[in-house]
Design an enzyme around this catalytic site. Sequence first.
Site, short mmCIF file in Angstrom:
data_model
loop_
_atom_site.label_atom_id
_atom_site.label_comp_id
_atom_site.label_asym_id
_atom_site.label_seq_id
_atom_site.Cartn_x
_atom_site.Cartn_y
_atom_site.Cartn_z
N ASP A 23 0.70 -1.11 0.08
CA ASP A 23 -0.09 -0.05 -0.01
C ASP A 23 0.93 1.24 0.10
OD1 ASP A 23 -2.47 1.27 -0.22
OD2 ASP A 23 -2.50 1.47 2.27
N ASN A 59 -11.07 -2.66 -5.29
CA ASN A 59 -10.30 -1.56 -6.06
C ASN A 59 -10.91 -1.42 -7.38
OD1 ASN A 59 -7.01 -2.82 -4.77
ND2 ASN A 59 -8.13 -1.06 -4.36
C1 IPE Z 1 -5.38 -2.69 -0.12
O1 IPE Z 1 -4.95 -1.54 -0.24
C2 IPE Z 1 -5.26 -3.27 -1.27
C3 IPE Z 1 -4.10 -3.61 -2.12
C4 IPE Z 1 -2.80 -3.25 -1.66
C5 IPE Z 1 -4.09 -4.19 -3.35
P1 IPE Z 1 -6.30 -0.36 -0.42
O2 IPE Z 1 -5.48 0.87 -0.43
O3 IPE Z 1 -7.32 -0.59 -1.50
O4 IPE Z 1 -6.89 -0.32 1.11
P2 IPE Z 1 -7.65 0.73 1.83
O5 IPE Z 1 -8.94 1.13 1.03
O6 IPE Z 1 -6.83 1.60 2.30
O7 IPE Z 1 -8.25 -0.04 3.03
C1 IPE Z 2 -1.47 0.54 -3.30
O1 IPE Z 2 -1.38 1.64 -3.43
C2 IPE Z 2 -1.80 -0.21 -4.67
C3 IPE Z 2 -3.20 -0.81 -4.72
C4 IPE Z 2 -4.31 -0.80 -3.88
C5 IPE Z 2 -3.52 -1.13 -6.28
P1 IPE Z 2 -2.60 2.65 -3.32
O2 IPE Z 2 -3.06 2.68 -4.93
O3 IPE Z 2 -3.70 2.12 -2.66
O4 IPE Z 2 -1.85 3.92 -2.61
P2 IPE Z 2 -2.73 4.95 -1.56
O5 IPE Z 2 -3.26 4.21 -0.42
O6 IPE Z 2 -3.52 5.74 -2.50
O7 IPE Z 2 -1.42 5.86 -1.18
MG MG Z 3 -4.02 2.59 -0.53
#
Ligand code: IPE
Ligand code: IPE
Ligand code: MG
Length: 233
Positions: A14, A62
């Site tokens: 993340d 997602n």
């Molecule tokens: C979790 O991250 C999913 C992945 C890393 C693929 P998210 O960014 O989707 O999670 P939330 O929304 O912060 O809980």
């Molecule tokens: C994790 O990074 C990757 C996926 C969930 C695909 P994020 O895209 O959730 O990054 P933040 O949480 O917005 O920083």
């Molecule tokens: Mg995230």
Amino acid sequence: MENNIPAHVGIIMDGNGRWAKQRGLVRTQGHLEGLKAAKRIVKAASESGIKYLTLYAFSTENWKRAEEEVGFIMGLVKQYLRAEFDFSRQNRIRVRHAGDFSGLPPDIQKEISDSIADTAGFDGMQVILAINYGGRDEIIRAVRKFTAANKAGENISEQDICAYLDNPDVPDPDMIIRSAGEYRTSNFLLWESAYSEMYISDKLWPDWDKEDLAAAIANFQKRERRYGGIATR
Ligand code: IPE
Ligand code: IPE
Ligand code: MG
């Protein structure tokens, strides 16, 4: 310290978006850097003796994101699988998938199945790509598969659920790592993580390198796992 290396590590990768934002870049740039970090960590994990590495790359939630971002991530998955075959062959890495395969676009399905088939005989670390993965979705699909095969479900047991999870032969994760400092599971390996050691780091995923994985492993090695029992030391 070759012993007490976690056999199975799951990573919630993340912080890609925040990494990009901090630099005034578009979110997709963060995902591109996140892919580079994933490659570094796969290499480091394989060298450290980890047997199974589950990478949470795309959750069932997602899809809520902008179409452009979703498309970009799917494109990266494809690129990763194609470009990494030589690395997989050299390091005998076996690629697998966790999640709702049927809900993925056909071209991604094909890329994943090809990688699974091409690396099926490799006996090194197994990299399980959690793409269109949700822990609740996995449990629901497991129960459905169980009832389809066994009809009545009144006596369903823990073993029955385990037998119908996406990768039933893979042991539960010993450690779950989450980058970017959020204290939640976000639907990752809900069933399997019942007794996983959690390791949360503030570092954003694109900044992860082998030293960060080494620090997580060292931290794991100091934990005492009791599984609901009583301390033995
Ligand atoms: C979790 O991250 C999913 C992945 C890393 C693929 P998210 O960014 O989707 O999670 P939330 O929304 O912060 O809980
Ligand atoms: C994790 O990074 C990757 C996926 C969930 C695909 P994020 O895209 O959730 O990054 P933040 O949480 O917005 O920083
Ligand atoms: Mg995230």
